[in-house]
Write an enzyme that holds these catalytic residues in place. Structure first.
Site: not given
Length: 308
Positions: A140, A166, A193-194
């Protein structure tokens, strides 16, 4: 035992909230209803007890219990990735073993943080965890815990059970570079997410993020558009996502996501302190802001906005 192979863990994977009641205790019934809602929307998997799941505001017993509830409710319908990261290797291994025994399909972990550990420490942390259970480990990479440089990502990828990353960073050129230098079978999940469309265009196998929990339908449209080379649709929907996210970030956005779920009749619960929960006049103000946003940009086919 795992139900899905790691190569099957692709697509739109919401980072799941932890649903707490007003007393900050785990709301099991609310959690089950929330998980069923996400599955009904057609998501491809779930990512548990990460940043969005307020993992570091829970003790180990609570983290284990939340994983048990969700995996029981999923009933093998989609792959489940459990974030087991913590500062200490011993604690992370306990969570990893529990995730495996409970039926997780993969585990994931931030690098150990706070003490600015050396790369040797970080490598050893991932090595020990990866060798503690037989299910795949997803690294991550996130600024909150310290962005990993390409050279350490490549080194960690040599650990036999490490199968992907990730990648919650905006340097999406590195997604393509990681694929080129580590291999196409090393899975990458874009976590910003953007920039979901950008991550997918640059070779990400899937997207994992907080706002996928609020508006999975929007991100499913983006994902499918990229798979079908429909860049016009992907671009338009990504703009809608950016506008919604940018507005949400003026507040404690976990709590805004919870409000959006509540407006649709889905239990979103409450955030744990020190995060703030919005009620009364503050909630009305946030709702009006979303209505103004929807009208100004003519945002369509976003369920929580349509519910206002």
């Amino acid at each position: 035992m795992a139900n899905f192979k790691v190569k099957e863990i692709k697509g739109v994977i919401p980072a799941v909230l932890a649903v707490f009641n007003k007393d900050e205790e785990i709301d099991e019934e609310g959690t089950r209803l929330y998980i069923d809602y996400l599955l009904e929307q057609g998501v491809d998997g779930l990512y548990l007890t990460g940043s969005t799941g307020e993992a570091f505001l829970m003790d180990l017993t609570e983290r284990k219990r939340y994983v048990e509830i969700v995996i029981d409710e999923v009933r093998k319908r989609v792959p489940v990735i459990v974030h087991i990261g913590d500062i200490g290797t011993k604690k992370s291994i306990k969570l990893a073993k529990h995730a495996y025994e409970t039926g997780a399909d993969a585990i994931s972990s931030v690098p150990p943080f706070y003490w600015q550990f050396r790369e040797e420490n970080i490598f050893n942390y991932y090595f020990d965890i990866a060798n503690s259970v037989p299910i795949p480990l997803i690294v991550y990479n996130i600024a909150l815990a310290g962005i990993l440089r390409l050279n350490i990502i490549k080194k960690i990828s040599t650990i036999e059970n490490v199968k992907g990353i990730k990648y919650t960073a905006t340097t999406h050129d590195q997604i393509s570079t990681i694929k080129d230098q580590i291999g196409q079978n090393f899975l990458i999940y874009s976590g910003c997410d953007e920039m979901a469309a950008s991550g997918l265009i640059n070779g990400a196998d899937g997207i994992i993020g907080s706002f996928l929990s609020l508006m999975p339908e929007l991100f499913i449209t983006i994902y499918n558009a990229i798979q079908n080379n429909d860049l016009e649709t992907a671009k338009a929907k990504q703009k809608d996502a950016i506008r919604i996210i940018e507005y949400s970030l003026h507040f404690d956005y976990f709590s805004v996501i919870r409000l959006g779920l509540k407006w649709m009749g889905i239990p979103g619960g409450y955030s744990r302190k020190p995060f703030k929960n919005y009620e009364g006049e503050e909630e009305k103000k946030i709702k009006k802001g979303f209505l103004d946003l929807k009208e100004k940009y003519q945002i369509e086919e976003v369920k929580f906005l349509d519910s206002l």
